[in-house]
Design a protein around this motif. Sequence first.
Motif, PDB file in Angstrom:
ATOM      1  N   LEU A  34       1.127  -0.933  -0.194  1.00 28.96           N
ATOM      2  CA  LEU A  34       0.514   0.065   0.379  1.00 28.96           C
ATOM      3  C   LEU A  34       1.221   1.322   0.021  1.00 28.96           C
ATOM      4  O   LEU A  34       2.185   1.116  -0.220  1.00 28.96           O
ATOM      5  CB  LEU A  34      -0.883   0.086   0.738  1.00 28.96           C
ATOM      6  N   MET A  35       0.138   2.077  -0.608  1.00 28.90           N
ATOM      7  CA  MET A  35       0.966   3.733  -0.766  1.00 28.90           C
ATOM      8  C   MET A  35       0.587   4.312   0.567  1.00 28.90           C
ATOM      9  O   MET A  35      -0.915   4.624   1.376  1.00 28.90           O
ATOM     10  CB  MET A  35       0.814   4.650  -1.938  1.00 28.90           C
ATOM     11  N   LEU A  36       1.098   5.675   0.819  1.00 30.74           N
ATOM     12  CA  LEU A  36       1.327   6.636   2.582  1.00 30.74           C
ATOM     13  C   LEU A  36       1.340   7.442   2.101  1.00 30.74           C
ATOM     14  O   LEU A  36       2.298   7.780   2.018  1.00 30.74           O
ATOM     15  CB  LEU A  36       1.560   5.616   3.913  1.00 30.74           C
ATOM     16  N   SER A  70       9.441   1.776   1.076  1.00 29.20           N
ATOM     17  CA  SER A  70      10.465   2.498   0.153  1.00 29.20           C
ATOM     18  C   SER A  70       9.050   3.984   0.497  1.00 29.20           C
ATOM     19  O   SER A  70       8.745   4.139   0.500  1.00 29.20           O
ATOM     20  CB  SER A  70       9.934   1.891  -0.872  1.00 29.20           C
ATOM     21  N   VAL A  71      10.951   4.777   0.524  1.00 27.87           N
ATOM     22  CA  VAL A  71      10.040   6.324   0.039  1.00 27.87           C
ATOM     23  C   VAL A  71      10.194   7.000  -1.289  1.00 27.87           C
ATOM     24  O   VAL A  71      10.620   6.431  -2.718  1.00 27.87           O
ATOM     25  CB  VAL A  71      11.362   7.087   0.340  1.00 27.87           C
ATOM     26  N   ILE A  72       8.818   6.898  -1.774  1.00 29.16           N
ATOM     27  CA  ILE A  72       7.926   7.094  -3.070  1.00 29.16           C
ATOM     28  C   ILE A  72       8.699   8.449  -3.549  1.00 29.16           C
ATOM     29  O   ILE A  72       9.119   8.697  -4.853  1.00 29.16           O
ATOM     30  CB  ILE A  72       6.702   6.552  -3.813  1.00 29.16           C
ATOM     31  N   ASN A  73       8.065   9.405  -2.755  1.00 28.79           N
ATOM     32  CA  ASN A  73       8.801  11.165  -3.066  1.00 28.79           C
ATOM     33  C   ASN A  73       8.766  11.545  -1.809  1.00 28.79           C
ATOM     34  O   ASN A  73       8.253  11.254  -0.833  1.00 28.79           O
ATOM     35  CB  ASN A  73       7.350  11.486  -3.606  1.00 28.79           C
ATOM     36  N   TRP A  74       9.258  13.019  -1.854  1.00 28.99           N
ATOM     37  CA  TRP A  74       9.251  13.534  -0.677  1.00 28.99           C
ATOM     38  C   TRP A  74       9.332  15.082  -1.037  1.00 28.99           C
ATOM     39  O   TRP A  74      10.770  15.383  -1.630  1.00 28.99           O
ATOM     40  CB  TRP A  74      10.530  12.953   0.314  1.00 28.99           C
ATOM     41  N   TYR A  75       9.116  15.828  -0.352  1.00 28.46           N
ATOM     42  CA  TYR A  75       8.564  17.064  -1.139  1.00 28.46           C
ATOM     43  C   TYR A  75       8.610  17.966   0.186  1.00 28.46           C
ATOM     44  O   TYR A  75       7.613  17.525   1.545  1.00 28.46           O
ATOM     45  CB  TYR A  75       7.090  17.532  -2.210  1.00 28.46           C
ATOM     46  N   VAL A  76       9.418  19.283  -0.078  1.00 27.20           N
ATOM     47  CA  VAL A  76       8.818  20.473   1.098  1.00 27.20           C
ATOM     48  C   VAL A  76       6.996  20.994   0.569  1.00 27.20           C
ATOM     49  O   VAL A  76       6.870  21.579  -0.773  1.00 27.20           O
ATOM     50  CB  VAL A  76      10.045  21.728   0.591  1.00 27.20           C
ATOM     51  N   VAL A  77       6.081  20.565   1.054  1.00 32.02           N
ATOM     52  CA  VAL A  77       4.906  21.682   0.915  1.00 32.02           C
ATOM     53  C   VAL A  77       5.126  23.044   1.743  1.00 32.02           C
ATOM     54  O   VAL A  77       4.995  23.191   2.929  1.00 32.02           O
ATOM     55  CB  VAL A  77       3.328  20.791   1.331  1.00 32.02           C
ATOM     56  N   MET A  78       5.503  24.482   1.653  1.00 32.64           N
ATOM     57  CA  MET A  78       5.708  25.094   1.962  1.00 32.64           C
ATOM     58  C   MET A  78       4.699  26.193   2.177  1.00 32.64           C
ATOM     59  O   MET A  78       3.433  25.915   1.986  1.00 32.64           O
ATOM     60  CB  MET A  78       6.344  26.167   0.598  1.00 32.64           C
ATOM     61  N   GLY A  79       4.532  26.732   3.658  1.00 31.45           N
ATOM     62  CA  GLY A  79       3.956  26.530   4.500  1.00 31.45           C
ATOM     63  C   GLY A  79       2.894  25.367   5.613  1.00 31.45           C
ATOM     64  O   GLY A  79       2.302  26.148   6.047  1.00 31.45           O
ATOM     65  N   ILE A  80       2.950  24.387   4.844  1.00 35.52           N
ATOM     66  CA  ILE A  80       2.863  23.517   5.780  1.00 35.52           C
ATOM     67  C   ILE A  80       4.212  22.138   6.548  1.00 35.52           C
ATOM     68  O   ILE A  80       4.479  22.350   7.832  1.00 35.52           O
ATOM     69  CB  ILE A  80       1.844  22.496   5.049  1.00 35.52           C
ATOM     70  N   GLY A  81       4.707  22.435   5.540  1.00 37.21           N
ATOM     71  CA  GLY A  81       6.539  21.722   6.189  1.00 37.21           C
ATOM     72  C   GLY A  81       6.533  20.073   4.837  1.00 37.21           C
ATOM     73  O   GLY A  81       7.180  20.647   3.972  1.00 37.21           O
ATOM     74  N   GLN A  82       6.298  18.855   5.407  1.00 39.56           N
ATOM     75  CA  GLN A  82       7.037  18.329   4.058  1.00 39.56           C
ATOM     76  C   GLN A  82       5.374  17.052   4.322  1.00 39.56           C
ATOM     77  O   GLN A  82       4.729  16.517   5.558  1.00 39.56           O
ATOM     78  CB  GLN A  82       8.252  17.494   4.909  1.00 39.56           C
ATOM     79  N   MET A  83       6.180  16.463   2.821  1.00 38.27           N
ATOM     80  CA  MET A  83       5.116  15.151   2.323  1.00 38.27           C
ATOM     81  C   MET A  83       6.058  14.702   2.330  1.00 38.27           C
ATOM     82  O   MET A  83       6.683  14.597   1.000  1.00 38.27           O
ATOM     83  CB  MET A  83       4.144  15.742   1.756  1.00 38.27           C
ATOM     84  N   SER A 130      -0.481  14.097 -20.962  1.00 38.52           N
ATOM     85  CA  SER A 130       1.325  14.354 -20.902  1.00 38.52           C
ATOM     86  C   SER A 130       1.265  13.840 -19.732  1.00 38.52           C
ATOM     87  O   SER A 130       0.632  14.126 -18.727  1.00 38.52           O
ATOM     88  CB  SER A 130       1.806  15.518 -21.372  1.00 38.52           C
ATOM     89  N   LYS A 131       2.863  13.597 -18.978  1.00 35.39           N
ATOM     90  CA  LYS A 131       3.129  12.609 -17.645  1.00 35.39           C
ATOM     91  C   LYS A 131       4.058  13.023 -17.182  1.00 35.39           C
ATOM     92  O   LYS A 131       5.346  13.445 -17.919  1.00 35.39           O
ATOM     93  CB  LYS A 131       2.553  11.579 -17.281  1.00 35.39           C
ATOM     94  N   VAL A 132       4.455  14.051 -16.316  1.00 39.06           N
ATOM     95  CA  VAL A 132       5.944  14.984 -16.787  1.00 39.06           C
ATOM     96  C   VAL A 132       6.558  13.817 -14.892  1.00 39.06           C
ATOM     97  O   VAL A 132       6.061  13.232 -13.617  1.00 39.06           O
ATOM     98  CB  VAL A 132       5.501  16.789 -15.406  1.00 39.06           C
ATOM     99  N   VAL A 133       7.808  14.087 -15.445  1.00 40.37           N
ATOM    100  CA  VAL A 133       8.363  12.673 -14.625  1.00 40.37           C
ATOM    101  C   VAL A 133       9.816  13.880 -14.707  1.00 40.37           C
ATOM    102  O   VAL A 133      10.526  13.726 -15.332  1.00 40.37           O
ATOM    103  CB  VAL A 133       8.657  11.443 -15.563  1.00 40.37           C
ATOM    104  N   TYR A 134      10.015  13.618 -13.397  1.00 43.08           N
ATOM    105  CA  TYR A 134      11.787  14.485 -12.774  1.00 43.08           C
ATOM    106  C   TYR A 134      12.222  12.843 -12.510  1.00 43.08           C
ATOM    107  O   TYR A 134      12.458  12.069 -12.704  1.00 43.08           O
ATOM    108  CB  TYR A 134      11.172  14.694 -12.034  1.00 43.08           C
TER     109      TYR A 134
END
Length: 134
Positions: A34-36, A70-83, A130-134
């Motif tokens: 599952l994803m969390l 496994s870490v899929i993504n780790w983002y900074v969400v400005m004004g909130i923190g991290q996701m 189209s899908k953006v892939v970083y």
Amino acid sequence: MKYTLLLVLFFLQHLAYSQSNKIEVASEKGDDKLMLTIFLKHDQSMNLNEIEQIRTDQGFYQNFPPEGVSVINWYVVMGIGQMVVLELPASKLSAVNLAIERTAWKAFKTEIYPTYNLYPIIENKLKNKSKVVY
């Protein structure tokens, strides 16, 4: 004859009803992963150095994510923190919860949501595929 006809209609109705209740599973993987999505919300009464010190002192970097996650993504969400988006076997859910409770609390307020990837299901319905892939 009348009772036979009623009996046949009853069985046909029952047969049609039982066929219409099939449950289709969206996941084709057939595994227990599952994803969390975890929001690590900054406590704005502390600056970044204070938050970082708490995370380091509590062993966040050594214990998160737990083994087998496994870490899929780790983002900074400005004004909130991290996701953080994790993929994990369902059996590791309690280990993730404990890692958050033991190493992220005090530094962050947390919100945790089970998530899934809808894109493979909706991709063919989109006009712009189209899908953006970083």
